[in-house]
Design a protein around this motif. Sequence first.
Motif, PDB file in Angstrom:
ATOM      1  N   GLN A  40     -18.873 -31.442  37.456  1.00  0.00           N
ATOM      2  CA  GLN A  40     -20.073 -31.288  38.505  1.00  0.00           C
ATOM      3  C   GLN A  40     -21.190 -30.846  37.764  1.00  0.00           C
ATOM      4  N   ASN A  41     -22.539 -31.455  38.108  1.00  0.00           N
ATOM      5  CA  ASN A  41     -23.791 -30.914  37.591  1.00  0.00           C
ATOM      6  C   ASN A  41     -24.182 -30.106  38.558  1.00  0.00           C
ATOM      7  N   LYS A  42     -24.575 -28.728  37.973  1.00  0.00           N
ATOM      8  CA  LYS A  42     -24.658 -27.567  38.756  1.00  0.00           C
ATOM      9  C   LYS A  42     -26.530 -28.093  39.239  1.00  0.00           C
ATOM     10  N   PRO A  43     -26.614 -27.865  40.648  1.00  0.00           N
ATOM     11  CA  PRO A  43     -27.930 -28.052  41.107  1.00  0.00           C
ATOM     12  C   PRO A  43     -29.137 -27.152  40.561  1.00  0.00           C
ATOM     13  N   THR A  44     -30.306 -27.796  40.359  1.00  0.00           N
ATOM     14  CA  THR A  44     -31.264 -26.945  39.856  1.00  0.00           C
ATOM     15  C   THR A  44     -32.466 -26.963  40.804  1.00  0.00           C
ATOM     16  N   ALA A  45     -32.079 -27.143  42.185  1.00  0.00           N
ATOM     17  CA  ALA A  45     -33.193 -27.333  43.192  1.00  0.00           C
ATOM     18  C   ALA A  45     -32.752 -26.640  44.369  1.00  0.00           C
ATOM     19  N   GLY A  46     -33.625 -26.199  45.190  1.00  0.00           N
ATOM     20  CA  GLY A  46     -33.220 -25.529  46.462  1.00  0.00           C
ATOM     21  C   GLY A  46     -34.732 -25.419  47.329  1.00  0.00           C
ATOM     22  N   ALA A  47     -34.275 -24.623  48.364  1.00  0.00           N
ATOM     23  CA  ALA A  47     -35.568 -24.227  49.321  1.00  0.00           C
ATOM     24  C   ALA A  47     -35.811 -22.700  49.133  1.00  0.00           C
ATOM     25  N   VAL A  48     -36.952 -22.377  49.070  1.00  0.00           N
ATOM     26  CA  VAL A  48     -37.564 -21.095  48.912  1.00  0.00           C
ATOM     27  C   VAL A  48     -37.149 -20.493  50.195  1.00  0.00           C
ATOM     28  N   VAL A  49     -36.409 -19.357  50.287  1.00  0.00           N
ATOM     29  CA  VAL A  49     -36.043 -18.680  51.485  1.00  0.00           C
ATOM     30  C   VAL A  49     -36.768 -16.900  51.773  1.00  0.00           C
ATOM     31  N   ARG A  62     -39.527 -26.725  48.801  1.00  0.00           N
ATOM     32  CA  ARG A  62     -38.242 -27.418  48.172  1.00  0.00           C
ATOM     33  C   ARG A  62     -38.633 -27.289  46.768  1.00  0.00           C
ATOM     34  N   VAL A  63     -38.085 -26.497  45.608  1.00  0.00           N
ATOM     35  CA  VAL A  63     -38.303 -26.121  44.417  1.00  0.00           C
ATOM     36  C   VAL A  63     -37.408 -26.707  43.408  1.00  0.00           C
ATOM     37  N   VAL A  64     -37.921 -26.942  42.097  1.00  0.00           N
ATOM     38  CA  VAL A  64     -36.971 -27.237  41.213  1.00  0.00           C
ATOM     39  C   VAL A  64     -36.891 -26.362  40.153  1.00  0.00           C
ATOM     40  N   TYR A  65     -35.848 -25.658  39.234  1.00  0.00           N
ATOM     41  CA  TYR A  65     -36.175 -24.710  38.461  1.00  0.00           C
ATOM     42  C   TYR A  65     -35.120 -24.961  37.227  1.00  0.00           C
ATOM     43  N   SER A  66     -35.533 -24.364  35.961  1.00  0.00           N
ATOM     44  CA  SER A  66     -34.391 -24.543  34.963  1.00  0.00           C
ATOM     45  C   SER A  66     -33.307 -23.892  35.311  1.00  0.00           C
ATOM     46  N   LYS A  67     -32.153 -24.635  34.688  1.00  0.00           N
ATOM     47  CA  LYS A  67     -30.823 -24.330  34.954  1.00  0.00           C
ATOM     48  C   LYS A  67     -30.552 -23.021  34.178  1.00  0.00           C
ATOM     49  N   TYR A  68     -31.243 -22.538  33.440  1.00  0.00           N
ATOM     50  CA  TYR A  68     -30.895 -21.286  32.601  1.00  0.00           C
ATOM     51  C   TYR A  68     -31.724 -20.111  33.007  1.00  0.00           C
ATOM     52  N   ALA A  69     -32.397 -20.289  34.016  1.00  0.00           N
ATOM     53  CA  ALA A  69     -33.449 -19.277  34.835  1.00  0.00           C
ATOM     54  C   ALA A  69     -32.583 -18.577  35.835  1.00  0.00           C
ATOM     55  N   GLY A  70     -33.144 -17.311  36.360  1.00  0.00           N
ATOM     56  CA  GLY A  70     -32.788 -16.685  37.413  1.00  0.00           C
ATOM     57  C   GLY A  70     -31.480 -16.159  37.179  1.00  0.00           C
ATOM     58  N   THR A  71     -31.185 -15.228  38.307  1.00  0.00           N
ATOM     59  CA  THR A  71     -29.941 -14.608  38.395  1.00  0.00           C
ATOM     60  C   THR A  71     -29.019 -15.014  39.998  1.00  0.00           C
ATOM     61  N   GLU A  72     -28.033 -15.521  39.807  1.00  0.00           N
ATOM     62  CA  GLU A  72     -27.413 -16.156  40.976  1.00  0.00           C
ATOM     63  C   GLU A  72     -26.706 -15.162  41.568  1.00  0.00           C
ATOM     64  N   VAL A  73     -26.996 -15.314  43.001  1.00  0.00           N
ATOM     65  CA  VAL A  73     -26.335 -14.257  44.023  1.00  0.00           C
ATOM     66  C   VAL A  73     -25.841 -15.087  45.200  1.00  0.00           C
ATOM     67  N   ALA A  74     -24.662 -14.502  45.574  1.00  0.00           N
ATOM     68  CA  ALA A  74     -24.132 -15.194  47.146  1.00  0.00           C
ATOM     69  C   ALA A  74     -24.633 -14.389  48.224  1.00  0.00           C
ATOM     70  N   ILE A  75     -25.159 -14.932  49.276  1.00  0.00           N
ATOM     71  CA  ILE A  75     -25.790 -14.130  50.266  1.00  0.00           C
ATOM     72  C   ILE A  75     -25.100 -14.780  51.602  1.00  0.00           C
ATOM     73  N   SER A  76     -24.072 -14.073  52.262  1.00  0.00           N
ATOM     74  CA  SER A  76     -23.607 -14.859  53.387  1.00  0.00           C
ATOM     75  C   SER A  76     -23.066 -15.891  53.228  1.00  0.00           C
ATOM     76  N   GLY A  77     -22.297 -16.229  52.044  1.00  0.00           N
ATOM     77  CA  GLY A  77     -21.436 -17.119  51.592  1.00  0.00           C
ATOM     78  C   GLY A  77     -22.257 -18.213  51.024  1.00  0.00           C
ATOM     79  N   ASP A  78     -23.430 -18.144  50.824  1.00  0.00           N
ATOM     80  CA  ASP A  78     -24.279 -19.329  50.486  1.00  0.00           C
ATOM     81  C   ASP A  78     -24.717 -18.825  48.980  1.00  0.00           C
ATOM     82  N   GLU A  79     -24.983 -20.026  47.975  1.00  0.00           N
ATOM     83  CA  GLU A  79     -25.375 -19.797  46.665  1.00  0.00           C
ATOM     84  C   GLU A  79     -26.986 -19.676  46.678  1.00  0.00           C
TER      85      GLU A  79
END
Length: 192
Positions: A40-49, A62-79
Amino acid sequence: MKACLSDFKGVKPSGDRVLVKVDKEEGRTQGGVLLPTVAQNKPTAGAVVALGDVELVQSGDRVVYSKYAGTEVAISGDEHVLLKEDDVIGVLTSGDNIAKLKPLGDRVLIKCAQAEGKTAGGVLLTTESDKPTFGEVVAVGSGKKAEDGKVVAPNVPVGSTVMYSKYSGTEFEEGDDQFIVVRESDILAQLA
């Protein structure tokens, strides 16, 4: 005491950071075939919350970002991913249409030139040759902030043909078209 982010009611990014709710991963192909997790291709887009002290994006974008950027966190079951504003490549203004991407800062959206599919003698090439490192500028960002606080707009006009550094930028595919978003400093020359 051990705590996880789901124990908290909210996350407020600090400094120049934004919190993005990551788009759901596609678990199937367009034909409906179920993909294993490794394919599966990991998404590199999402909504700024949530926003810190940022200027280029707004909550709900709705933004696009580099797949190597940022810190992944799970909040209330959502990535989610916590990014620096500078790691946001651009804002998708019209669905998933990369051709309509609004690049941020000193970034430039380029529609890549098509690679030749045959030699000068007419022989069809079966292996992918070196991809061209030039293309047409589709959109430019607002510019990079100088030390004095003023924004310096990119010196690359929309519609011009440019050559860019080989290993720079972030690539996107949309149908048969390929796009790349590079920083203005990665543009080597304008071609006439």
